[in-house]
Design a protein around this motif. Structure first.
Motif, PDB file in Angstrom:
ATOM      1  N   UNK A  41      -7.008   0.248  -0.017  1.00 25.95           N
ATOM      2  CA  UNK A  41      -6.092   0.657  -0.345  1.00 25.95           C
ATOM      3  C   UNK A  41      -5.612   0.158  -1.233  1.00 25.95           C
ATOM      4  N   UNK A  42      -4.518   1.509  -1.227  1.00 32.80           N
ATOM      5  CA  UNK A  42      -3.790   2.083  -2.571  1.00 32.80           C
ATOM      6  C   UNK A  42      -1.946   1.717  -2.660  1.00 32.80           C
ATOM      7  N   UNK A  43      -1.853   1.210  -3.349  1.00 37.64           N
ATOM      8  CA  UNK A  43      -0.353   0.915  -4.253  1.00 37.64           C
ATOM      9  C   UNK A  43      -0.431   1.586  -5.355  1.00 37.64           C
ATOM     10  N   UNK A  44       0.943   2.544  -4.807  1.00 40.86           N
ATOM     11  CA  UNK A  44       1.304   3.271  -6.422  1.00 40.86           C
ATOM     12  C   UNK A  44       2.598   2.012  -7.004  1.00 40.86           C
ATOM     13  N   UNK A  45       1.859   0.753  -7.173  1.00 42.72           N
ATOM     14  CA  UNK A  45       2.886   0.016  -8.082  1.00 42.72           C
ATOM     15  C   UNK A  45       3.024  -0.036  -9.610  1.00 42.72           C
ATOM     16  N   UNK A  46       3.759   0.549 -10.552  1.00 42.46           N
ATOM     17  CA  UNK A  46       3.414   1.331 -11.729  1.00 42.46           C
ATOM     18  C   UNK A  46       4.902   0.761 -12.566  1.00 42.46           C
ATOM     19  N   UNK A  47       5.236   0.796 -13.456  1.00 42.40           N
ATOM     20  CA  UNK A  47       6.236   1.242 -13.918  1.00 42.40           C
ATOM     21  C   UNK A  47       7.333   2.349 -13.508  1.00 42.40           C
ATOM     22  N   UNK A  48       6.712   3.728 -13.628  1.00 46.33           N
ATOM     23  CA  UNK A  48       7.277   5.342 -12.695  1.00 46.33           C
ATOM     24  C   UNK A  48       7.440   4.655 -11.352  1.00 46.33           C
ATOM     25  N   UNK A  49       6.793   3.883 -11.002  1.00 45.27           N
ATOM     26  CA  UNK A  49       7.334   2.913  -9.508  1.00 45.27           C
ATOM     27  C   UNK A  49       8.243   2.756 -10.098  1.00 45.27           C
ATOM     28  N   UNK A  50       8.780   1.843 -10.830  1.00 43.83           N
ATOM     29  CA  UNK A  50       9.941   0.440 -11.370  1.00 43.83           C
ATOM     30  C   UNK A  50      11.136   1.510 -11.342  1.00 43.83           C
ATOM     31  N   UNK A  51      11.158   2.850 -12.564  1.00 47.29           N
ATOM     32  CA  UNK A  51      11.912   4.009 -12.707  1.00 47.29           C
ATOM     33  C   UNK A  51      12.628   4.491 -11.331  1.00 47.29           C
ATOM     34  N   UNK A  52      11.895   4.501 -10.365  1.00 44.98           N
ATOM     35  CA  UNK A  52      12.610   5.191  -8.848  1.00 44.98           C
ATOM     36  C   UNK A  52      13.102   3.865  -8.700  1.00 44.98           C
ATOM     37  N   UNK A  53      11.917   2.591  -7.959  1.00 48.67           N
ATOM     38  CA  UNK A  53      12.636   1.418  -6.720  1.00 48.67           C
ATOM     39  C   UNK A  53      13.333   0.268  -7.511  1.00 48.67           C
ATOM     40  N   UNK A  54      13.564   0.403  -9.180  1.00 49.71           N
ATOM     41  CA  UNK A  54      14.204  -0.577  -9.935  1.00 49.71           C
ATOM     42  C   UNK A  54      13.290  -2.194 -10.516  1.00 49.71           C
ATOM     43  N   UNK A  55      11.633  -2.040  -9.189  1.00 45.19           N
ATOM     44  CA  UNK A  55      11.145  -2.888  -9.363  1.00 45.19           C
ATOM     45  C   UNK A  55       9.630  -2.772  -9.566  1.00 45.19           C
TER      46      UNK A  55
END
Length: 356
Positions: A41-55
């Motif tokens: 199961x893949x999760x997109x957590x990354x620096x790009x995710x941070x820019x979108x979600x703030x975490x």
């Protein structure tokens, strides 16, 4: 059939390239084994995710991950988007600490097909067991005042529980190999924590009378990694010393791009996490030339953790065979792409299975 549920976090940069390549290799291993299966199961957590979600991960990220058998991580970090201390402490280190991954294992060996910078590497084969939860990387400390009077205080925390836990793991691992453990210390310069480290090491070695030991100050030990790495089997080190030694380990192999790591939870409450030592390499991301060996070797360590050590060794032997035959990426002297290296490994694994 054994089924292992694996949380996949490709992360940033080349992680998005070497992780899919490595999963392809893992699936090939599962196919030729017959009684083994991986569910991802893949999760997109990354620096790009941070820019979108703030975490770096959602609030319930750890709750999501805790039910998996392991975590397969690519690379975290893109300082052009997110400061490193934010990205690492928001994801990688958060997982290590909250999931009590108190042991970090990083092997280094003379790798067939790679040119070591050492004139005579003497077929070295060593593993650094790094205390992974405290030591010099504790969060205790702070800063006061401003301007020329500003003061920064960083406290190193060494508990007997954490220190001995790492040492016992190292001794147990040595019993499976060549029965030798080396301690990395600096008790001639760090007057409280390192004499404490030495005392716990001496106490621990009494419980393993059949294992030979040695102790070196970290500056000399770092030099010995370059001048005589073949004398070492298992090295146990604090968080900072282990971190430094393992980068030297990658360097004497010929590339940090092939170095793997495992963050081990030893109490069974949470999954362990497997990641290559290399970073996200944003300068080559998206070009298809990233070296997948570090990630694939990390997959080998995950197989070992699952008790599939025979398959893990078969995988590493195949990787060395491919590298030795010159099928490698440009960073280690070849001209193959990321996928071409992975495909060749898969092909040879299938051929070996067909012959046997």
């Amino acid at each position: 059939m054994k089924t292992y549920e694996v949380a996949v976090v490709p992360g940033d940069g080349i992680g998005k390239e070497v992780v899919p390549a490595s999963l392809k290799v893992l699936d090939t291993i599962a196919d030729i084994h017959g009684g083994l299966k991986f569910q991802y199961k893949e999760f997109p957590w990354s620096c790009e995710y941070y820019l979108e979600h703030g975490q770096m991960m959602p609030d319930d990220g750890l709750g999501i991950l805790k039910n998996f058998d392991s975590i397969f991580l690519g690379a975290i970090g893109n300082p052009k988007l997110v400061p490193d201390h934010v990205s690492l402490w928001g994801l990688l280190i958060k997982i290590r600490r909250e999931f009590e991954q108190s042991i970090n294992i990083r092997p280094a060996k003379f790798f067939k097909g790679l040119r070591s910078p050492l004139v005579n590497p003497n077929d070295f084969d060593l593993i650094v067991v790094r205390e992974n939860s405290e030591g010099e990387y504790s969060e205790v400390g702070g800063r006061i005042h401003k301007g020329e009077d500003e003061i920064a205080i960083q406290n190193a925390i060494f508990t007997k529980t954490g220190t001995k836990r790492a040492m016992k793991y190292a001794f147990d691992l040595a019993k499976q190999r060549r029965n030798h453990v080396t301690s990395a210390t600096k008790s001639n310069g760090i007057v409280h924590s390192m004499p404490f480290w030495d005392e716990v090491f001496k106490e621990t070695e009494q419980e393993y009378p059949d294992v030979q030991t040695a102790s070196y100050h970290i500056d000399a030990l770092a030099a010995f990694f370059v001048t005589r790495p073949q004398i070492f089997d298992i090295i146990v080190a604090s968080n900072l010393f282990g971190d430094i030694l393992t980068d030297i380990g990658g360097a004497i192999m010929g590339s940090i791009g092939i170095a793997p790591a495992a963050n081990i939870n030893i109490n069974g409450r949470y999954p362990s996490m497997f990641e290559p030592v290399h970073g996200s390499a944003p300068d080559i991301a998206g070009k298809g030339i990233a070296n997948p060996i570090g990630q694939i070797w990390t997959a080998k360590m995950m197989l070992d953790h699952f008790g599939e050590s025979e398959l893990g060794q078969k995988l590493l032997d195949t990787v060395e065979e491919v590298t030795n035959d010159g099928i490698k990426t440009s960073d280690i002297g070849g001209n193959a792409t990321t996928i071409e290296v992975a495909d060749e490994i898969c092909s040879r694994l299938k051929k070996t299975a067909a012959v046997s």
